[in-house]
Structure formats: C-alpha cells, structure tokens
Enzyme design. Structure first.
Site, short mmCIF file in Angstrom:
data_model
loop_
_atom_site.label_atom_id
_atom_site.label_comp_id
_atom_site.label_asym_id
_atom_site.label_seq_id
_atom_site.Cartn_x
_atom_site.Cartn_y
_atom_site.Cartn_z
N LEU A 232 0.88 -1.16 0.03
CA LEU A 232 0.11 0.09 0.05
C LEU A 232 0.87 0.95 -0.05
O LEU A 232 1.82 1.56 0.89
CB LEU A 232 -0.84 -0.11 1.22
CG LEU A 232 -2.02 1.08 1.31
CD1 LEU A 232 -2.89 1.15 0.20
CD2 LEU A 232 -2.72 1.13 2.72
N ASP A 233 0.62 2.19 -0.97
CA ASP A 233 1.34 3.45 -1.18
C ASP A 233 2.82 3.18 -1.15
O ASP A 233 3.39 4.25 -0.84
CB ASP A 233 0.99 4.13 0.11
CG ASP A 233 -0.79 4.70 -0.03
OD1 ASP A 233 -0.96 4.83 -1.00
OD2 ASP A 233 -1.24 5.18 1.05
#
Length: 289
Positions: A232-233
């Site tokens: 994530l990210d």
C-alpha cells in the site's frame, strides 16, 4: 502524407555500443531520430533508452521494422517496446468522493493538454456522475459498502477488470479512489496503474491528515504519484513535488494547497506515462522528461 512516428523504449544490462547499434539499426531502416535519451544505472548495471523517430523510407513497413528489431533485441537481450507515437492511450479514471484530481485530469483531456482517450470513469459513489456526463464519458457506479465482505469486494473488482478488458484500457488512474485494492487486482494492474497521495506518509495516516499536519506545524506540503503495487502506497515513485507553508495557515488552507499539488503531480505522472517516458528500474523508475 506525414511519416509514421514511433517511440522505442528499452532496457538491458549495460554494455558497450548500445546507442551505436540502436541508432545504426534505425538509420539502416530509413528512420530519422527526432529525440533520444538514455541512462546507465551504476547500481543496477542496467541501461535505459527512449527514442522518438520517424520512419521515412516508404519501402519499409511496420511489420518488417518490428521483425528486424526483434532480431537485434534478441541478440542484445533487450527488454523493449515499440509504439505508435500518435496513438492515444486509453485511460480509465477511478474516483471516490474527492474530485479535484478527476476534475483536473478531465480539463486537461478536454483542452488537449493530455493526449489520451477516456472511455470510462469508475466510482464506488455517485458524486461525480454529472461531471462525467458533462464530458460525455460513461460513468460506472460500482458501489462497495463500508465493511463489505471479501467476497463482495472481489465481485466489485471483477467488474473493474471486466471494464478494463472491454475498453482495452492501457492505464488506470486512481484519482483519489479511496479503496484498498486486493492483491489480485494489484497484480492485474501491474505497471499500468498510477495512484496519488499526500507526501506525509508514513506520518499522519488515516483521517484528516492536513489537520494532523497543522497540529504538528509542518512546513512542507507535498504529493507523490507512484505505480500501484500490493504494498500500500509503496509502489515505484514517478513524481513528487512540494509547497512551503507556514504558521499563519490553518488546516483548510493546507488542504487546499495539498489538493493543488496533488493535481499537478498526478497530471505530470499520467502525461509521462502516456508519452512512454517512464521505465521501471526495480523498485524505482527512470523518467525521461
């Protein structure tokens, strides 16, 4: 009649004579180089190159050009792609309830600043169906309830993949699409999905990040555009930018500045992608601007 134009991108283990052999091949096949950029990474020992050229020899056709270059590519162990420079990539935009990036990309598309086709806008909310209609772009509402089961999430994502396939999508842009994608969808989107977020991460996670930043007295507001991965990210970064802020600004002002930076950073990343200026280098990117 104008000459057909191509963009060649390649990477390989760095070795002597790459530019000479590639440029020599193009000259021998009646091609004129319009612009060229290259980079050798001393850490990964990889070489990257982007060449924009015109095919001027009327006796040379697309099939023959590609077939002959495949022989050179095999000999030099190149990872390469050859694309029509005039083709407009097909982009699907995904958004939730925050619309500044969506609105900015649509304006750039409509005004000719972003050379793409946008056949679909996807959202888990109905907030922007009228905006999509004003640009005559089909809006697909794929709702996902808060706390939805894994089965419901995968069913919703299956519809996303179906839309990608039916519209021959080249790039998916998460223009503030506030859903965590499943590992399966991340795999399906590998190398062809871009996300945008504020650059406070990993600090100030969760709700109201600008209020958290204001409380801590930050002096820089930034944004990051990156490729989507299962982490994530944390995908390979394409572009970042910052704006200085100070103590006189409240949280709403910081948020407004952040929205502006996000729009600019995401637009740059999308433009560079559709112009084939981004090459992945492990967990990083090479961007030929």
């Amino acid at each position: 009649m104008s000459n057909p134009e191509y963009i060649l991108t390649l990477s390989c283990l760095d070795q002597r004579g790459i530019v000479h052999r590639v440029s020599g091949f193009l000259a021998e096949h009646g091609c004129n180089i319009i612009d060229s950029a290259q980079f050798g990474d001393s850490e990964s020992k990889l070489f990257f190159m982007r060449v924009h050229f015109a095919l001027e020899d009327r006796n040379m056709n697309d099939d023959l050009l590609r077939a002959d270059f495949s022989l050179l590519g095999a000999d030099m162990k190149l990872d390469w792609e050859l694309r029509d420079a005039h083709y407009k990539p097909r982009v699907m935009l995904m958004v939730s309830k925050i619309g500044h990036c969506l609105n900015d990309l649509l304006f750039r598309y409509k005004s000719g600043l972003l050379p793409v086709e946008i056949p679909a806008i996807v959202s888990n909310h109905m907030d922007f169906y009228q905006l999509a209609a004003s640009y005559n772009i089909p809006f697909h509402h794929l709702p996902l309830a808060t706390g939805a089961s894994q089965e419901a999430k995968l069913a919703q994502e299956a519809k996303v993949i179906e839309l990608m396939n039916s519209h021959n999508i080249d790039l998916v842009v998460l223009a503030r699409y506030m859903q965590i994608l499943s590992p399966g969808l991340c795999t399906a989107l590998k190398g062809k999905a871009i996300n945008i977020h504020h650059s406070f991460l990993p600090s100030f996670k969760g709700a109201k990040p600008y209020a958290q930043a204001h409380h801590r007295g930050v002096k820089l507001i930034g944004a990051t555009a990156h490729f989507v991965t299962g982490d994530l990210d944390e995908g390979p970064i394409i572009e970042q930018d910052v704006e200085r802020v100070d103590h006189s600004m409240d949280a709403e002002t910081l948020s407004a500045i952040g929205r502006d930076v996000e729009c600019v950073v995401l637009a740059r990343a999308v433009k560079w992608f559709v112009e084939h200026r981004i090459l992945q280098n492990g967990d990083k990117t090479v961007v030929f601007k």
